[in-house]
Design a protein around this motif. Structure first.
Motif, PDB file in Angstrom:
ATOM      1  N   PRO A  33     -20.783  28.015  26.104  1.00 32.39           N
ATOM      2  CA  PRO A  33     -21.161  27.026  25.295  1.00 32.39           C
ATOM      3  C   PRO A  33     -19.798  26.278  24.634  1.00 32.39           C
ATOM      4  O   PRO A  33     -19.804  25.129  24.483  1.00 32.39           O
ATOM      5  N   ALA A  34     -19.067  27.121  24.319  1.00 31.62           N
ATOM      6  CA  ALA A  34     -17.463  26.620  23.616  1.00 31.62           C
ATOM      7  C   ALA A  34     -17.177  25.874  24.683  1.00 31.62           C
ATOM      8  O   ALA A  34     -16.398  24.840  24.435  1.00 31.62           O
ATOM      9  N   LEU A  35     -17.108  26.309  26.050  1.00 34.90           N
ATOM     10  CA  LEU A  35     -16.329  25.491  27.115  1.00 34.90           C
ATOM     11  C   LEU A  35     -16.892  24.229  27.199  1.00 34.90           C
ATOM     12  O   LEU A  35     -16.114  23.262  27.565  1.00 34.90           O
ATOM     13  N   VAL A  36     -18.267  24.069  27.404  1.00 36.07           N
ATOM     14  CA  VAL A  36     -18.989  22.835  27.431  1.00 36.07           C
ATOM     15  C   VAL A  36     -18.576  21.831  26.393  1.00 36.07           C
ATOM     16  O   VAL A  36     -18.360  20.519  26.555  1.00 36.07           O
ATOM     17  N   LEU A  37     -18.565  22.484  25.149  1.00 36.19           N
ATOM     18  CA  LEU A  37     -18.288  21.723  23.845  1.00 36.19           C
ATOM     19  C   LEU A  37     -16.804  21.147  24.029  1.00 36.19           C
ATOM     20  O   LEU A  37     -16.503  20.004  23.591  1.00 36.19           O
ATOM     21  N   ALA A  38     -16.014  21.987  24.658  1.00 31.32           N
ATOM     22  CA  ALA A  38     -14.544  21.389  24.788  1.00 31.32           C
ATOM     23  C   ALA A  38     -14.354  20.320  25.671  1.00 31.32           C
ATOM     24  O   ALA A  38     -13.785  19.401  25.330  1.00 31.32           O
ATOM     25  N   VAL A  39     -15.271  20.235  26.818  1.00 23.96           N
ATOM     26  CA  VAL A  39     -15.026  19.349  27.766  1.00 23.96           C
ATOM     27  C   VAL A  39     -15.653  18.171  27.385  1.00 23.96           C
ATOM     28  O   VAL A  39     -15.168  16.963  27.509  1.00 23.96           O
ATOM     29  N   TRP A  40     -16.652  18.204  26.542  1.00 21.64           N
ATOM     30  CA  TRP A  40     -17.242  17.133  25.883  1.00 21.64           C
ATOM     31  C   TRP A  40     -16.467  16.567  24.858  1.00 21.64           C
ATOM     32  O   TRP A  40     -16.319  15.182  25.091  1.00 21.64           O
ATOM     33  N   ALA A  41     -15.944  17.168  24.312  1.00 17.70           N
ATOM     34  CA  ALA A  41     -14.927  16.685  23.128  1.00 17.70           C
ATOM     35  C   ALA A  41     -13.718  15.896  23.790  1.00 17.70           C
ATOM     36  O   ALA A  41     -13.424  14.801  23.435  1.00 17.70           O
ATOM     37  N   ALA A  42     -13.170  16.770  24.778  1.00 17.02           N
ATOM     38  CA  ALA A  42     -12.227  15.846  25.870  1.00 17.02           C
ATOM     39  C   ALA A  42     -12.367  14.510  26.310  1.00 17.02           C
ATOM     40  O   ALA A  42     -11.765  13.661  26.352  1.00 17.02           O
ATOM     41  N   ALA A  43     -13.334  14.774  27.212  1.00 17.91           N
ATOM     42  CA  ALA A  43     -14.046  13.515  27.840  1.00 17.91           C
ATOM     43  C   ALA A  43     -14.065  12.337  26.815  1.00 17.91           C
ATOM     44  O   ALA A  43     -14.000  11.000  27.206  1.00 17.91           O
ATOM     45  N   SER A  44     -14.854  12.691  25.607  1.00 20.25           N
ATOM     46  CA  SER A  44     -15.136  11.737  24.566  1.00 20.25           C
ATOM     47  C   SER A  44     -13.967  11.114  23.930  1.00 20.25           C
ATOM     48  O   SER A  44     -13.699   9.889  23.923  1.00 20.25           O
ATOM     49  N   ALA A  45     -12.842  12.050  23.743  1.00 25.02           N
ATOM     50  CA  ALA A  45     -11.563  11.352  23.245  1.00 25.02           C
ATOM     51  C   ALA A  45     -10.912  10.734  24.268  1.00 25.02           C
ATOM     52  O   ALA A  45      -9.902   9.866  23.852  1.00 25.02           O
ATOM     53  N   ALA A  46     -11.050  10.988  25.632  1.00 30.28           N
ATOM     54  CA  ALA A  46     -10.341  10.259  26.562  1.00 30.28           C
ATOM     55  C   ALA A  46     -10.815   8.944  27.137  1.00 30.28           C
ATOM     56  O   ALA A  46     -10.285   8.354  27.913  1.00 30.28           O
ATOM     57  N   GLY A  47     -12.213   8.721  26.401  1.00 26.28           N
ATOM     58  CA  GLY A  47     -12.664   7.593  26.436  1.00 26.28           C
ATOM     59  C   GLY A  47     -13.670   7.575  27.998  1.00 26.28           C
ATOM     60  O   GLY A  47     -13.822   6.419  28.372  1.00 26.28           O
ATOM     61  N   ARG A  48     -13.650   8.729  28.343  1.00 24.21           N
ATOM     62  CA  ARG A  48     -14.445   8.729  29.907  1.00 24.21           C
ATOM     63  C   ARG A  48     -16.102   8.634  29.954  1.00 24.21           C
ATOM     64  O   ARG A  48     -16.936   8.548  30.607  1.00 24.21           O
ATOM     65  N   LEU A  49     -16.727   8.635  28.248  1.00 21.00           N
ATOM     66  CA  LEU A  49     -18.166   8.828  28.301  1.00 21.00           C
ATOM     67  C   LEU A  49     -18.366   7.626  27.527  1.00 21.00           C
ATOM     68  O   LEU A  49     -17.683   7.170  26.479  1.00 21.00           O
ATOM     69  N   ASP A  50     -19.518   6.935  27.832  1.00 21.87           N
ATOM     70  CA  ASP A  50     -20.092   5.960  26.901  1.00 21.87           C
ATOM     71  C   ASP A  50     -20.657   6.194  25.678  1.00 21.87           C
ATOM     72  O   ASP A  50     -21.410   7.142  25.757  1.00 21.87           O
ATOM     73  N   PRO A  51     -20.172   5.752  24.499  1.00 21.57           N
ATOM     74  CA  PRO A  51     -20.583   6.365  23.313  1.00 21.57           C
ATOM     75  C   PRO A  51     -21.836   5.910  22.969  1.00 21.57           C
ATOM     76  O   PRO A  51     -22.409   6.683  22.003  1.00 21.57           O
ATOM     77  N   THR A  52     -22.570   4.895  23.440  1.00 24.20           N
ATOM     78  CA  THR A  52     -23.974   4.605  23.415  1.00 24.20           C
ATOM     79  C   THR A  52     -24.755   5.558  24.030  1.00 24.20           C
ATOM     80  O   THR A  52     -25.987   5.754  23.642  1.00 24.20           O
TER      81      THR A  52
END
Length: 273
Positions: A33-52
């Protein structure tokens, strides 16, 4: 004079390779779970995920704080815990009683096992319309559906464990002159506990899986109701809050069952230990 014969070199025994998985890593179940959270945070910070569509973790955390401060989230959490607790308690009791009756008696097995297998083949969530007609659209049908989801895996695994007890132990108990009570307490229960805990873990998980669906049917509170309302307003952050809380509850309850299992079955030597 002939030279003295030299002693042959000592042969070192080959080191035996261990086939066991090795020592358990500390907090190993939190690494994934910590690895999934880290990937999620990194992708969000890099703008790879649509925030909506998938808000950032800090956005979900901020929404959780707002809901908790507003007083709606504690009420929904307590309501969900109450429903899951009642349903799980009923399902656990029914599963254990039915499994013991069917596993320790041929008459009980003839009366119970076929009915449970038929119930298992019917999708439990497909019973919702029928249970609403029988029990109304209040809390009773929700608790009943959760109980059915819980009792089936507990019954199946406990009954299989009882049926799988080696018959030589039965013969040994007969030779030793054990009464039926002592036979159940000293042989049946220890032999069936591993299967019971497997069913218990599946039942705990099933209670949360069914709850998320049931709380979206004519509910006025609960995590599922909160997520259903958030869907109507397009609040994906609130939906993720509900999903994460369900996931945390499931992980904590499963870990609690594992801890109890490890203490109760400490006499076993297994790969996990």
């Amino acid at each position: 004079m002939p030279a003295p014969a030299q002693a042959p070199p000592a042969i070192r025994p080959a080191r035996r390779r261990s086939l066991a998985p090795g020592k358990r890593l500390p907090a190993s179940r939190l690494i994934g779970p910590a690895l999934v959270l880290a990937v999620w945070a990194a992708a969000s910070a890099a703008g790879r995920l649509d925030p909506t569509a998938i808000p950032a973790p800090w956005t979900v955390l901020r929404t959780t704080g707002d809901l908790w401060t507003g007083g709606t989230l504690p009420t929904d959490v307590l309501t969900s815990l109450e429903r899951a607790g009642y349903g799980f308690a009923l399902g656990l009791s029914a599963g254990v009683v039915l499994a013991l009756t069917a596993g320790l008696s041929r008459v009980g097995e003839a009366l119970i096992d076929g009915t449970v297998q038929l119930n298992r083949a019917i999708p439990t969530l497909g019973l919702i319309p029928l249970f609403i007609l029988w029990l109304g659209i209040g809390e009773t049908f929700k608790v009943a559906i959760i109980a059915i989801v819980v009792y089936i895996p507990i019954y199946l695994n406990l009954h299989a464990a009882l049926s799988g007890i080696d018959h030589r132990y039965v013969e040994l108990a007969e030779v030793q002159g054990l009464s039926r009570i002592r036979f159940i307490r000293q042989i049946v229960i220890p032999g069936a506990l591993p299967g019971f805990f497997v069913g218990l873990r599946l039942g705990v998980t099933g209670s949360w899986l069914s709850l998320v669906v049931l709380e979206q049917i004519n509910a006025t509170s609960g995590l599922g109701y909160m997520m259903f309302q958030a869907q109507n307003y397009g609040r994906t952050d609130i939906i993720l809050v509900g999903l994460l809380i369900y996931g945390v509850f499931g992980l904590l309850s499963d870990s609690a069952v594992r801890l109890v299992e490890r203490r109760v079955l400490s006499w076993r030597r297994t790969l996990s230990s």
